[in-house]
Motif scaffolding. Structure first.
Motif, PDB file in Angstrom:
ATOM      1  N   GLN A   1       0.810  -1.071  -0.089  1.00 39.96           N
ATOM      2  CA  GLN A   1      -0.082   0.078  -0.142  1.00 39.96           C
ATOM      3  C   GLN A   1       0.783   1.180  -0.140  1.00 39.96           C
ATOM      4  N   VAL A   2       0.374   2.308  -0.612  1.00 43.11           N
ATOM      5  CA  VAL A   2       0.877   3.431  -0.742  1.00 43.11           C
ATOM      6  C   VAL A   2       0.205   4.586   0.166  1.00 43.11           C
ATOM      7  N   GLN A   3       0.648   5.443   0.946  1.00 41.73           N
ATOM      8  CA  GLN A   3      -0.095   6.578   1.842  1.00 41.73           C
ATOM      9  C   GLN A   3       0.455   7.718   1.238  1.00 41.73           C
ATOM     10  N   LEU A   4      -0.546   8.509   1.107  1.00 41.82           N
ATOM     11  CA  LEU A   4      -0.541  10.170   0.422  1.00 41.82           C
ATOM     12  C   LEU A   4      -0.901  10.950   1.585  1.00 41.82           C
ATOM     13  N   VAL A   5      -0.104  12.086   1.897  1.00 47.76           N
ATOM     14  CA  VAL A   5      -0.569  13.001   2.766  1.00 47.76           C
ATOM     15  C   VAL A   5      -0.436  14.582   1.984  1.00 47.76           C
ATOM     16  N   GLU A   6      -1.222  15.196   1.894  1.00 49.54           N
ATOM     17  CA  GLU A   6      -1.351  16.682   1.214  1.00 49.54           C
ATOM     18  C   GLU A   6      -0.907  17.557   2.274  1.00 49.54           C
ATOM     19  N   SER A   7      -0.201  18.853   1.856  1.00 50.27           N
ATOM     20  CA  SER A   7      -0.163  19.863   2.893  1.00 50.27           C
ATOM     21  C   SER A   7       0.217  21.103   2.280  1.00 50.27           C
ATOM     22  N   GLY A   8       0.111  22.170   2.923  1.00 49.15           N
ATOM     23  CA  GLY A   8       0.471  23.556   2.490  1.00 49.15           C
ATOM     24  C   GLY A   8      -0.762  24.241   1.847  1.00 49.15           C
ATOM     25  N   GLY A   9      -1.758  23.725   2.068  1.00 52.20           N
ATOM     26  CA  GLY A   9      -2.991  24.676   1.705  1.00 52.20           C
ATOM     27  C   GLY A   9      -3.173  25.568   2.740  1.00 52.20           C
ATOM     28  N   GLY A  10      -4.325  26.538   2.380  1.00 51.90           N
ATOM     29  CA  GLY A  10      -4.584  27.679   3.248  1.00 51.90           C
ATOM     30  C   GLY A  10      -5.413  28.907   2.892  1.00 51.90           C
ATOM     31  N   LEU A  11      -5.242  29.995   3.348  1.00 59.33           N
ATOM     32  CA  LEU A  11      -5.913  31.101   2.883  1.00 59.33           C
ATOM     33  C   LEU A  11      -4.856  32.020   2.089  1.00 59.33           C
ATOM     34  N   VAL A  12      -4.993  32.555   0.879  1.00 55.37           N
ATOM     35  CA  VAL A  12      -4.018  33.606   0.361  1.00 55.37           C
ATOM     36  C   VAL A  12      -5.030  34.366  -0.315  1.00 55.37           C
ATOM     37  N   GLN A  13      -4.372  35.569  -0.549  1.00 56.57           N
ATOM     38  CA  GLN A  13      -4.968  36.660  -1.302  1.00 56.57           C
ATOM     39  C   GLN A  13      -5.032  36.531  -2.884  1.00 56.57           C
ATOM     40  N   PRO A  14      -5.654  36.971  -3.719  1.00 58.43           N
ATOM     41  CA  PRO A  14      -5.667  37.008  -5.162  1.00 58.43           C
ATOM     42  C   PRO A  14      -4.363  37.242  -5.625  1.00 58.43           C
ATOM     43  N   GLY A  15      -3.816  36.622  -6.392  1.00 59.80           N
ATOM     44  CA  GLY A  15      -2.402  37.003  -7.059  1.00 59.80           C
ATOM     45  C   GLY A  15      -1.203  36.480  -6.321  1.00 59.80           C
ATOM     46  N   GLU A  16      -1.513  35.886  -5.299  1.00 58.95           N
ATOM     47  CA  GLU A  16      -0.459  35.191  -4.624  1.00 58.95           C
ATOM     48  C   GLU A  16       0.021  33.869  -5.000  1.00 58.95           C
ATOM     49  N   THR A  17       1.063  33.292  -4.352  1.00 60.84           N
ATOM     50  CA  THR A  17       1.621  32.111  -4.681  1.00 60.84           C
ATOM     51  C   THR A  17       1.517  31.204  -3.410  1.00 60.84           C
ATOM     52  N   LEU A  18       1.176  30.017  -3.904  1.00 61.72           N
ATOM     53  CA  LEU A  18       1.060  28.670  -2.739  1.00 61.72           C
ATOM     54  C   LEU A  18       1.699  27.454  -3.450  1.00 61.72           C
ATOM     55  N   LYS A  19       2.543  26.712  -2.543  1.00 63.35           N
ATOM     56  CA  LYS A  19       3.031  25.482  -3.025  1.00 63.35           C
ATOM     57  C   LYS A  19       2.533  24.304  -1.966  1.00 63.35           C
ATOM     58  N   LEU A  20       2.137  23.344  -2.849  1.00 64.08           N
ATOM     59  CA  LEU A  20       1.291  22.267  -2.008  1.00 64.08           C
ATOM     60  C   LEU A  20       2.163  21.024  -2.217  1.00 64.08           C
ATOM     61  N   SER A  21       2.385  20.235  -1.251  1.00 68.07           N
ATOM     62  CA  SER A  21       3.423  19.146  -1.148  1.00 68.07           C
ATOM     63  C   SER A  21       2.427  17.946  -0.714  1.00 68.07           C
ATOM     64  N   CYS A  22       3.078  16.814  -1.285  1.00 68.33           N
ATOM     65  CA  CYS A  22       2.094  15.708  -1.325  1.00 68.33           C
ATOM     66  C   CYS A  22       3.317  14.417  -0.983  1.00 68.33           C
ATOM     67  N   THR A  23       3.117  14.185   0.497  1.00 65.43           N
ATOM     68  CA  THR A  23       4.330  13.430   0.897  1.00 65.43           C
ATOM     69  C   THR A  23       3.773  11.797   0.523  1.00 65.43           C
ATOM     70  N   THR A  24       4.742  11.029   0.266  1.00 66.47           N
ATOM     71  CA  THR A  24       4.508   9.665   0.118  1.00 66.47           C
ATOM     72  C   THR A  24       5.004   8.482   0.977  1.00 66.47           C
ATOM     73  N   SER A  25       4.416   7.692   1.441  1.00 65.97           N
ATOM     74  CA  SER A  25       5.207   6.454   2.149  1.00 65.97           C
ATOM     75  C   SER A  25       4.278   4.997   1.929  1.00 65.97           C
ATOM     76  N   GLY A  26       4.993   3.984   2.606  1.00 64.32           N
ATOM     77  CA  GLY A  26       4.736   2.646   2.088  1.00 64.32           C
ATOM     78  C   GLY A  26       5.463   2.168   0.869  1.00 64.32           C
ATOM     79  N   LYS A  27       4.794   1.527   0.094  1.00 70.60           N
ATOM     80  CA  LYS A  27       5.591   1.034  -1.132  1.00 70.60           C
ATOM     81  C   LYS A  27       5.767   1.758  -2.267  1.00 70.60           C
ATOM     82  N   THR A  28       6.613   2.971  -2.083  1.00 71.84           N
ATOM     83  CA  THR A  28       6.547   3.826  -2.937  1.00 71.84           C
ATOM     84  C   THR A  28       7.282   3.442  -4.237  1.00 71.84           C
TER      85      THR A  28
END
Length: 116
Positions: free
Chosen positions: A1-28
């Motif tokens: 099995q492979v587990q995925l966990v997203e992070s990095g979301g949130g509240l931003v203003q229009p025009g701004e930048t955001l970077k999301l991450s997806c960390t994997t574990s298990g049988k990658t």
């Protein structure tokens, strides 16, 4: 099995930048390509971008030129850099991994809200 966990979301203003991450574990080692999707209550889950094991990428027209998908294979993390965000990009963002010989795995999602 492979587990995925997203992070990095949130509240931003229009025009701004955001970077999301997806960390994997298990049988990658069974992961082939990885993807980002998003969903709002009003729409079906929307494909955004994909990256394969060789680093080749493909984007939906709706995000091409603004979003960049990348993958740190050594640390089993995938990223989505989102720039120039408008309110219409507000959604829950999900990462997904296609696995060799098994059904795909999904993360639990991370909320991105673009609002002034």
């Amino acid at each position: 099995q492979v587990q995925l966990v997203e992070s990095g979301g949130g509240l931003v203003q229009p025009g701004e930048t955001l970077k999301l991450s997806c960390t994997t574990s298990g049988k990658t080692t069974t992961i082939s390509n990885m993807n980002w999707y998003r969903q709002t209550p009003e729409k079906q889950r929307e494909f955004l971008a994909t990256i394969d094991i060789d680093g080749r990428t493909f984007y939906a027209d709706s995000v091409k030129g603004r979003f960049t998908i990348s993958r740190d294979k050594a640390n089993n993390i995938m990223y989505l850099l989102m720039t120039d965000l408008p309110p219409e990009d507000t959604a829950v963002y999900y990462c997904n991994a296609n696995l060799l010989g098994r059904p795909p795995s999904w993360g639990q999602g991370t909320q991105v809200t673009v609002s002034s």
